[in-house]
Design a protein around this motif. Structure first.
Motif, PDB file in Angstrom:
ATOM      1  N   ARG A 120      21.701  22.077  82.978  1.00 59.74           N
ATOM      2  CA  ARG A 120      21.223  21.019  83.865  1.00 59.74           C
ATOM      3  C   ARG A 120      22.344  20.471  84.732  1.00 59.74           C
ATOM      4  O   ARG A 120      22.092  19.940  85.817  1.00 59.74           O
ATOM      5  N   ALA A 121      23.579  20.562  84.251  1.00 59.25           N
ATOM      6  CA  ALA A 121      24.703  20.082  85.060  1.00 59.25           C
ATOM      7  C   ALA A 121      25.148  21.139  86.067  1.00 59.25           C
ATOM      8  O   ALA A 121      26.091  20.918  86.826  1.00 59.25           O
ATOM      9  N   THR A 169      18.024  14.960  75.710  1.00 54.76           N
ATOM     10  CA  THR A 169      18.790  15.601  76.780  1.00 54.76           C
ATOM     11  C   THR A 169      17.910  15.853  78.000  1.00 54.76           C
ATOM     12  O   THR A 169      18.335  15.673  79.142  1.00 54.76           O
ATOM     13  N   LEU A 178      15.157  14.179  78.800  1.00 52.28           N
ATOM     14  CA  LEU A 178      14.673  12.937  79.401  1.00 52.28           C
ATOM     15  C   LEU A 178      15.758  12.247  80.215  1.00 52.28           C
ATOM     16  O   LEU A 178      15.465  11.507  81.142  1.00 52.28           O
ATOM     17  N   ARG A 179      17.010  12.491  79.831  1.00 49.75           N
ATOM     18  CA  ARG A 179      18.110  11.860  80.567  1.00 49.75           C
ATOM     19  C   ARG A 179      18.322  12.558  81.890  1.00 49.75           C
ATOM     20  O   ARG A 179      18.128  13.758  82.009  1.00 49.75           O
ATOM     21  N   GLU A 180      18.777  11.768  82.844  1.00 51.18           N
ATOM     22  CA  GLU A 180      19.276  12.383  84.066  1.00 51.18           C
ATOM     23  C   GLU A 180      20.531  13.163  83.702  1.00 51.18           C
ATOM     24  O   GLU A 180      21.375  12.645  82.969  1.00 51.18           O
ATOM     25  N   PRO A 181      20.670  14.406  84.182  1.00 54.21           N
ATOM     26  CA  PRO A 181      21.941  15.078  83.902  1.00 54.21           C
ATOM     27  C   PRO A 181      23.074  14.300  84.549  1.00 54.21           C
ATOM     28  O   PRO A 181      23.033  14.027  85.748  1.00 54.21           O
ATOM     29  N   PRO A 182      24.066  13.864  83.752  1.00 54.05           N
ATOM     30  CA  PRO A 182      25.150  13.058  84.310  1.00 54.05           C
ATOM     31  C   PRO A 182      25.942  13.869  85.327  1.00 54.05           C
ATOM     32  O   PRO A 182      26.106  15.079  85.154  1.00 54.05           O
ATOM     33  N   PRO A 183      26.390  13.223  86.367  1.00 47.51           N
ATOM     34  CA  PRO A 183      27.076  13.955  87.434  1.00 47.51           C
ATOM     35  C   PRO A 183      28.388  14.564  86.961  1.00 47.51           C
ATOM     36  O   PRO A 183      29.064  14.001  86.109  1.00 47.51           O
TER      37      PRO A 183
END
Lengths: 265, 127
Positions: free
Chosen positions: A213-214, A254, A256-261
């Motif tokens: 996702r990142a 994981t 549900l969270r926005e993938p951290p930048p």
């Protein structure tokens, strides 16, 4: 006017100074670090490290996760550097300590290897090469692609197949061994994992999903694995059911969270 | 509600508030954790002073026969909220302890590396 004294550009910043201090035992040529998280592994660590030395010239870092059996002394006797947690922080935290170390010391690739001898060290250069060549950001060793070596019993395979299926659906790539801790990570990846985004509880399938996702490129390569001697693997004992539950929750969170930048994005 | 019951509740609420203040004063309880407990004590105090007819009306509005059940229910919810807040705090503290442990391990390694005698192609002198 006096000529400017020659200064090492690396010593310009505090991080560079730290990098010099942490610099590998084998000299600045060391581009790679083999990261071995260990908890009470004094018995087996020695043979793992000597076998590793026959197959890889990388520096070796053992992260002693609060052992009480002299794991660190064994590591140092075998020429490895050892970091010592003041108390047990867990497998994932030990990995993350290694990432932090590698980032400070300026390595280009980290290959993580279990201390119990499960992972055959012959494959360290293979996994590292894929990352060093820039082909992928993370190269995961899969025990199911080679068709040889130890294949875990059916019950445990069931869990792996379930998480492999979930990870494959989420990432859109075939993932055969989602619980493999035998991985090579690029500098960009382990720098990314220094922050709190890293799933320090059980970094398995959720870690692969996070990488995907990142936007990192992840690939599997065949490796051989052995049964964990004494059956003291992370995923054995009375914990499999709890593990399945926790992993499903972890994957859900994981997702549900926005993938951290990413720092470099 | 009989007077004895009311006296019990009022007494309990006062005692709780007093204990919390005393704990904060002696620095046994950090202020940041005390506010929830004080809120809890104040809530109990307010409820204990409500006229019984009001409590009956509230109970009926919530679909309950007896006001006591409502009091139990509200108390239960409050305790769950406090527990939840503790879990959140614990998670943060766990994360902080993990980072501290890691930092300690890294600093120890840095210290050992800089105090060890440099090898022949070791780091250049700084400055």
């Amino acid at each position: 006017m006096a000529p400017e004294p020659m200064t090492d550009p690396r010593s310009a910043s505090p991080t560079a100074a730290a990098a010099t201090a942490l610099r590998p035992i084998l000299g600045p040529a060391g581009r790679g670090l083999v990261l071995v998280p260990a908890f009470d592994e004094a018995e087996r660590l020695g043979s793992v490290l000597s076998e590793l030395a026959r197959h890889s010239a990388f520096d070796v870092l053992v992260v002693d996760d609060g052992s009480s059996d002299g794991t660190c002394e064994v590591a140092r006797r075998h020429g490895a550097r050892c970091l010592r947690h003041p108390f047990n922080l867990g497998y994932g935290a030990a990995l993350q300590t290694g990432y932090k170390y590698a980032a400070r010391a300026g390595y280009e690739v980290v290959v993580q290897l279990d201390a119990d001898g499960q992972h055959d060290p012959r494959f360290v250069p293979v996994l590292a090469e894929r990352v060093l060549s820039g082909a992928v950001d993370a190269c995961v060793g899969s025990r199911f692609l080679l068709g040889e070596g130890y294949i875990p019993p059916r019950l445990r395979r069931a869990g792996m197949i379930l998480f492999g299926y979930i990870a494959s659906v989420v990432t859109g790539r075939r993932i055969t061994d989602p619980t493999s801790g035998y991985q090579a990570l690029s500098r960009r990846v382990f720098e990314y994992f220094q922050s709190d985004v890293f799933p320090t509880d059980y970094p398995d399938a959720d870690m692969l999903i996070l990488l995907h996702r990142a936007g990192f490129r992840v690939e599997e390569r065949p490796v051989a694995m052995r049964p964990a001697p004494g059956g003291r693997s992370m995923h054995s004992g009375l914990r499999p059911l709890f593990y399945v539950f926790k992993m499903l929750l972890s994957i859900l969170v994981t997702l549900l969270r926005e993938p951290p930048p990413r720092a470099d994005a | 509600m009989p007077l004895s019951q009311r006296a019990l509740v009022v007494g309990f609420a006062f005692a709780l508030t007093l204990v919390i203040f005393e704990l904060v004063r002696k620095r046994r309880l950090r202020e940041e954790y005390s506010w929830l407990w004080l809120l809890f004590g104040a809530g109990v105090l307010c409820v204990s002073f409500l006229p019984f007819s009001w409590m009956k009306a509230i109970a009926r509005a919530l679909g309950s026969e007896t006001p006591t059940a409502v009091i139990y229910f509200v108390g239960f919810i409050a305790l769950i909220l406090i527990c939840l807040q503790f879990s959140v705090r614990l998670s943060r503290i766990t994360e902080q302890i993990k980072n501290l442990g890691q930092q300690l391990a890294l600093l120890e390694a840095e210290r050992d590396a800089s105090s060890a005698p440099p090898d022949e192609d070791g780091p250049e002198p700084q400055g």
